[in-house]
Write a protein that holds these residues in place. Structure first.
Motif, PDB file in Angstrom:
ATOM      1  N   VAL A  95      21.391 -56.400  44.140  1.00 29.59           N
ATOM      2  CA  VAL A  95      19.965 -55.869  44.206  1.00 29.59           C
ATOM      3  C   VAL A  95      19.839 -54.434  44.561  1.00 29.59           C
ATOM      4  O   VAL A  95      19.078 -53.765  44.099  1.00 29.59           O
ATOM      5  CB  VAL A  95      19.086 -56.617  45.078  1.00 29.59           C
ATOM      6  CG1 VAL A  95      17.708 -56.180  45.362  1.00 29.59           C
ATOM      7  CG2 VAL A  95      19.050 -58.240  44.591  1.00 29.59           C
ATOM      8  N   ALA A  96      20.364 -54.138  45.554  1.00 28.53           N
ATOM      9  CA  ALA A  96      20.498 -52.514  46.139  1.00 28.53           C
ATOM     10  C   ALA A  96      20.936 -51.669  45.039  1.00 28.53           C
ATOM     11  O   ALA A  96      20.162 -50.551  44.655  1.00 28.53           O
ATOM     12  CB  ALA A  96      21.491 -52.360  47.199  1.00 28.53           C
TER      13      ALA A  96
ATOM     14  N   SER B  46       6.405 -42.910  46.814  1.00 19.31           N
ATOM     15  CA  SER B  46       5.522 -43.632  46.204  1.00 19.31           C
ATOM     16  C   SER B  46       5.801 -45.081  46.296  1.00 19.31           C
ATOM     17  O   SER B  46       4.992 -46.168  46.341  1.00 19.31           O
ATOM     18  CB  SER B  46       4.956 -43.190  44.699  1.00 19.31           C
ATOM     19  OG  SER B  46       4.575 -41.897  44.618  1.00 19.31           O
ATOM     20  N   ILE B  47       7.047 -45.391  46.065  1.00 23.13           N
ATOM     21  CA  ILE B  47       7.609 -46.767  45.903  1.00 23.13           C
ATOM     22  C   ILE B  47       7.260 -47.486  47.312  1.00 23.13           C
ATOM     23  O   ILE B  47       6.664 -48.494  47.524  1.00 23.13           O
ATOM     24  CB  ILE B  47       9.123 -47.028  45.727  1.00 23.13           C
ATOM     25  CG1 ILE B  47       9.116 -46.657  44.030  1.00 23.13           C
ATOM     26  CG2 ILE B  47       9.665 -48.137  46.220  1.00 23.13           C
ATOM     27  CD1 ILE B  47      10.511 -46.307  43.670  1.00 23.13           C
ATOM     28  N   VAL B  48       7.608 -46.633  48.610  1.00 22.61           N
ATOM     29  CA  VAL B  48       7.638 -47.239  49.909  1.00 22.61           C
ATOM     30  C   VAL B  48       5.966 -47.270  50.285  1.00 22.61           C
ATOM     31  O   VAL B  48       5.549 -48.275  50.859  1.00 22.61           O
ATOM     32  CB  VAL B  48       8.235 -46.139  50.573  1.00 22.61           C
ATOM     33  CG1 VAL B  48       7.795 -46.856  52.307  1.00 22.61           C
ATOM     34  CG2 VAL B  48       9.620 -46.102  50.505  1.00 22.61           C
ATOM     35  N   GLN B  49       5.142 -46.296  49.750  1.00 24.10           N
ATOM     36  CA  GLN B  49       3.685 -46.613  50.216  1.00 24.10           C
ATOM     37  C   GLN B  49       3.116 -48.023  49.395  1.00 24.10           C
ATOM     38  O   GLN B  49       2.401 -48.686  49.766  1.00 24.10           O
ATOM     39  CB  GLN B  49       3.132 -45.429  49.356  1.00 24.10           C
ATOM     40  CG  GLN B  49       2.936 -44.206  50.200  1.00 24.10           C
ATOM     41  CD  GLN B  49       2.030 -42.965  49.610  1.00 24.10           C
ATOM     42  OE1 GLN B  49       2.381 -42.441  48.544  1.00 24.10           O
ATOM     43  NE2 GLN B  49       0.890 -42.732  50.186  1.00 24.10           N
TER      44      GLN B  49
ATOM     45  N   ALA C   7      17.013 -53.656  51.079  1.00 28.04           N
ATOM     46  CA  ALA C   7      18.351 -53.058  50.321  1.00 28.04           C
ATOM     47  C   ALA C   7      17.691 -51.541  49.830  1.00 28.04           C
ATOM     48  O   ALA C   7      18.402 -50.370  50.025  1.00 28.04           O
ATOM     49  CB  ALA C   7      18.787 -53.545  49.342  1.00 28.04           C
ATOM     50  N   TYR C   8      16.479 -51.458  49.345  1.00 23.68           N
ATOM     51  CA  TYR C   8      15.936 -50.287  48.688  1.00 23.68           C
ATOM     52  C   TYR C   8      15.570 -49.207  49.976  1.00 23.68           C
ATOM     53  O   TYR C   8      16.051 -47.888  49.876  1.00 23.68           O
ATOM     54  CB  TYR C   8      14.646 -50.262  48.051  1.00 23.68           C
ATOM     55  CG  TYR C   8      14.114 -49.175  47.493  1.00 23.68           C
ATOM     56  CD1 TYR C   8      14.919 -48.424  46.312  1.00 23.68           C
ATOM     57  CD2 TYR C   8      13.083 -48.450  47.863  1.00 23.68           C
ATOM     58  CE1 TYR C   8      14.207 -47.083  46.077  1.00 23.68           C
ATOM     59  CE2 TYR C   8      12.459 -47.451  47.502  1.00 23.68           C
ATOM     60  CZ  TYR C   8      13.002 -46.830  46.673  1.00 23.68           C
ATOM     61  OH  TYR C   8      12.565 -45.364  46.207  1.00 23.68           O
TER      62      TYR C   8
END
Length: 574
Positions: free
Chosen positions: A8-9, A464-467, A517-518
Motif C-alpha cells: 500500500v505504501a 493537499s492530500i493530507v488536508q 503509510a502515506y
C-alpha cells in the motif's frame, strides 16, 4: 500484514514521488560543505544547476565561494517558524523571527509529532532530535484506534476482531486499531507521540540562540511587506510603523496570517455574518472542547490514543505523559456557539453567555448513554480547565501559488487543517525543512523567486492530500459513522450503523494502512534501524516512574486545573 502495508505504501508513493521526493532541479552537480552537526542524509544533499542558473542576477549567496549569508525574515514564532529558523541558521543563513507577542512563556498543551515529523527533526539536527526524545511520550507503540462509544466498558483491553458477531459474550469495545507501529516499522522510523509545546518551544529557542543570540524580536508583529523584484529583496512592515529589509520573508504567522492577507487580498480576520467564512478560511462544521486530567485507568499503559465514536459526535483521549490524559470532544454546532473560553482565540470565561455554567456537565449531557469510560474521564476533569475552539481550515491552493516575489507562505498560514491526524504541525515542519534545503542550494539572490515557486510546486500535492485526509476523518465520523451494528443489542440499528459495521474490514485492512503509510512515506533520514526500538525501551521505564509519581500526587492533593494555554498567554501580551 507488514507485506500488505508495504504494498500500500509503495502504491501511494507513486502518486507524488515526482513532486515530493525528487527535486526538480537543473543539471550540474555542485558539492556543498557538510555541517558536522547536520549528520543525517537529505534528498537535497547536493544540487544540480544548469548553465542558465550561472547568469542569474543578484548577489552570490553563502555556500558558494565568496557568497554572503542569505538574510531571512520570518513572520511568526510558532512551531513552524521556530523550526524553520533553526534549520536555516544551521545552514548558515542570517535569520530573524518577528513575533507579535511580548515574550515567550511556558504555556500550552501537548503537540503531536508523527513519525514523518520525527524523521525531519533528526534530519535538521541530531542534538535537537535527542532533546525532544528526552521529553517525549510515545503513543504509537501502544494500542491506538477507534472504540465503540456506547459499548466500551471499564477501560478493558480487548481485540478488534469480529468475534462478537457470533459470540454474545465477546467484547466489542474496539472497532478498529490503527497500524501506527507497523507503518513506522516499514520505514524504520521512531513512533508517533507527543511533547509539551512549552518544552518544544524552549528547546528550539535555545538551539537557535546558540547560533544567533538575538535571532528573535518580540512585541512587533509583521503586518505587511513590499517585494522589490528579482534579486532586490523585500521590505517587511511592522505593527509599530517601522520596517526591516531582507532577501526574503517567510509567512509563518498562523491561520489568521497578515502575510497571507496581503498576498491573497484578504481582510485580516474578517468574517461573514454567519461566521462560516473567515479570512478565506471555511468553518469545518465542528467545534471542539478540550480538557486535561491526571488519571490512572486500567488501560493507561496499554493505550496511546482512543477515538470513541457514536451518534453525531466523537470523543478523543490521549496519553500525554506524566500520568496526564488530554481529551477532545467534537460536536457539529454552528460557529460561535461559545460556552468555554477559547485558548486558541483569546476569549475569556466572562465573555460566555453563562460564565458560571458547568462545562463538564454540559459536555456529559451531550454524551448521555455513552460509555462509562467517557464519563469517568469527564468526571475527573477540573471544570476550569475546559477550553473550546471553532475549527476552520482552507481548501488546497491548487491554482494559486504560496509565493509572491520574494515572499512565501508555509504551515498554517497557507494550509491549516483539521486536527484529526495530528499533521498540522508535522506538515509545517516538513515545509520548513524542504524550504531550507532548496534555499541552501540557491546560488544568487536573483534565484530566490524561482526557488520559492519551486517550493510551492514541490509541496502542494502532499499537503493537499493530507488536508483532504484530515477533513475526511471528521466528515466520515460525524456524517457517515454511527454506533456499529451488533446482533446482540439495539444500540446500533440505523442505516449508518449497518454501514459502519461493513466499513470495518475496509478501514482495518486497506484505508488506515494506506493512510498512515502515506503520511510516514516522507522520511529524509532514511531508515533509523534499531534506534526506534531502543528509544521506545528507554522511554517505557521513565514513563512508568513519572506517571506513578503523578498518580500518587493526585491521590494526596486531588486534581488541579492545567495552566492557561500558550495561545491565551499570547493574546494577553499583544
Amino acid at each position: 500484514m507488514k507485506l500488505l502495508f508495504a504494498v500500500v505504501a509503495a502504491a501511494l508513493l507513486v502518486v507524488d514521488s515526482f513532486t515530493i521526493h525528487r527535486p526538480h532541479l537543473p543539471q550540474r552537480t555542485v558539492t556543498r560543505k557538510t555541517n558536522p552537526i547536520y549528520s543525517t542524509s537529505s534528498w537535497l544533499a547536493s544540487v544540480k544547476l544548469d548553465d542558465s542558473a550561472q547568469v542569474e542576477s543578484g548577489e552570490l549567496l553563502g555556500g558558494w565561494k565568496g557568497g554572503r549569508p542569505l538574510k531571512v525574515a520570518i513572520a511568526g514564532g510558532g512551531v513552524g517558524g521556530l523550526t524553520c529558523a533553526l534549520a536555516m541558521l544551521k545552514r548558515g543563513m542570517d535569520v530573524t523571527i518577528y513575533e507579535r507577542t511580548e515574550a515567550f512563556a511556558r504555556f500550552g498543551g501537548p503537540i503531536q509529532f508523527a513519525s514523518n515529523a520525527l524523521s525531519v527533526i533528526k534530519a535538521i539536527d541530531d542534538d535537537l532530535f535527542t532533546q525532544i526524545m528526552d521529553r517525549f511520550t510515545f503513543t504509537g507503540t501502544r494500542a491506538c484506534g477507534i472504540k465503540d462509544g456506547l459499548r466500551a466498558k471499564g477501560f478493558r483491553m480487548t481485540n478488534d476482531s469480529l468475534d462478537y458477531v457470533v459470540n454474545p459474550n465477546a467484547p466489542s469495545d474496539w472497532f478498529v486499531k490503527f497500524p501506527l507501529k507497523e507503518c513506522a516499522d516499514i520505514f524504520g522510523l521512531p513512533y508517533t507521540g507527543v511533547i509539551d509545546r512549552p518544552d518544544l518551544q524552549e528547546i528550539l529557542i535555545d538551539e537557535c540562540k546558540k547560533i544567533k543570540p538575538d535571532f528573535i524580536v518580540n512585541g512587533n508583529g509583521v503586518v505587511g511587506y513590499e517585494s522589490h523584484g528579482q534579486g532586490k529583496g523585500v521590505t517587511v512592515n511592522f505593527a509599530d510603523g517601522s520596517s526591516a529589509d531582507a532577501d526574503l520573508c517567510v509567512g509563518s504567522d498562523g491561520i489568521w496570517s497578515s502575510v497571507r492577507a496581503q498576498m491573497y487580498g484578504e481582510e485580516l480576520k474578517s468574517s461573514t455574518k454567519n461566521k462560516l467564512k473567515k479570512q478565506g478560511c471555511t468553518y469545518s462544521g465542528y467545534t471542539v472542547f478540550a480538557g486535561e486530567t491526571t488519571l490512572s485507568t486500567e488501560d493507561y499503559y496499554e493505550t496511546g490514543y482512543k477515538v470513541y465514536i457514536g451518534p453525531q459526535r466523537y470523543f478523543v483521549t490521549s496519553d500525554v505523559g506524566n500520568g496526564r490524559v488530554q481529551w477532545y470532544a467534537f460536536f457539529a454546532l454552528p460557529p460561535g456557539s461559545k460556552k468555554a473560553p477559547s485558548g486558541w482565540g483569546g476569549s475569556e470565561r466572562t465573555d460566555q453567555a453563562n460564565p458560571e455554567e458547568d462545562l463538564v456537565g454540559y459536555i456529559k449531557s451531550l454524551h448521555e448513554g455513552w460509555s462509562d469510560e467517557v464519563h469517568y474521564v469527564l468526571d475527573n476533569t477540573p471544570k476550569e480547565s475546559v477550553e473550546q475552539r471553532d475549527l476552520y481550515d482552507r481548501s488546497p491552493e491548487l491554482l494559486r501559488s504560496w509565493a509572491d516575489g520574494n515572499v512565501v507562505l508555509m504551515g498554517d498560514a497557507v494550509h491549516p487543517m483539521m486536527p484529526n491526524l495530528g499533521q498540522g504541525g508535522c506538515q509545517a515542519i516538513e515545509d520548513a525543512y524542504v524550504l531550507t534545503e532548496m534555499l541552501a542550494n540557491t546560488k544568487t539572490t536573483g534565484g530566490i523567486e524561482k526557488t520559492l515557486q519551486e517550493f510551492y510546486k514541490k509541496r502542494i500535492v502532499r499537503v493537499s492530500i493530507v488536508q483532504f485526509l484530515s477533513r475526511l476523518a471528521s466528515d466520515l465520523i460525524i456524517n457517515a459513522f454511527d454506533t456499529p451494528w451488533s446482533p446482540h443489542d439495539d444500540k446500533g440499528k440505523s442505516w449508518k450503523s449497518y454501514l459502519t459495521f461493513f466499513w470495518k474490514p475496509v478501514l482495518q485492512y486497506l484505508i488506515f494502512p494506506a493512510q498512515f503509510a502515506y503520511l510516514y512515506s516522507y522520511y529524509p533520514t532514511g531508515s533509523m534501524g534499531q534506534l526506534p526500538a531502543q528509544l521506545q525501551e528507554q522511554w517505557k521505564s521513565r514513563h512508568a516512574i513519572d506517571s506513578e509519581k503523578a498518580f500518587e500526587e493526585i491521590r494526596k492533593s486531588g486534581q488541579k486545573a492545567a495552566g492557561p494555554s500558550f495561545f491565551q498567554a499570547a493574546n494577553a501580551t499583544k
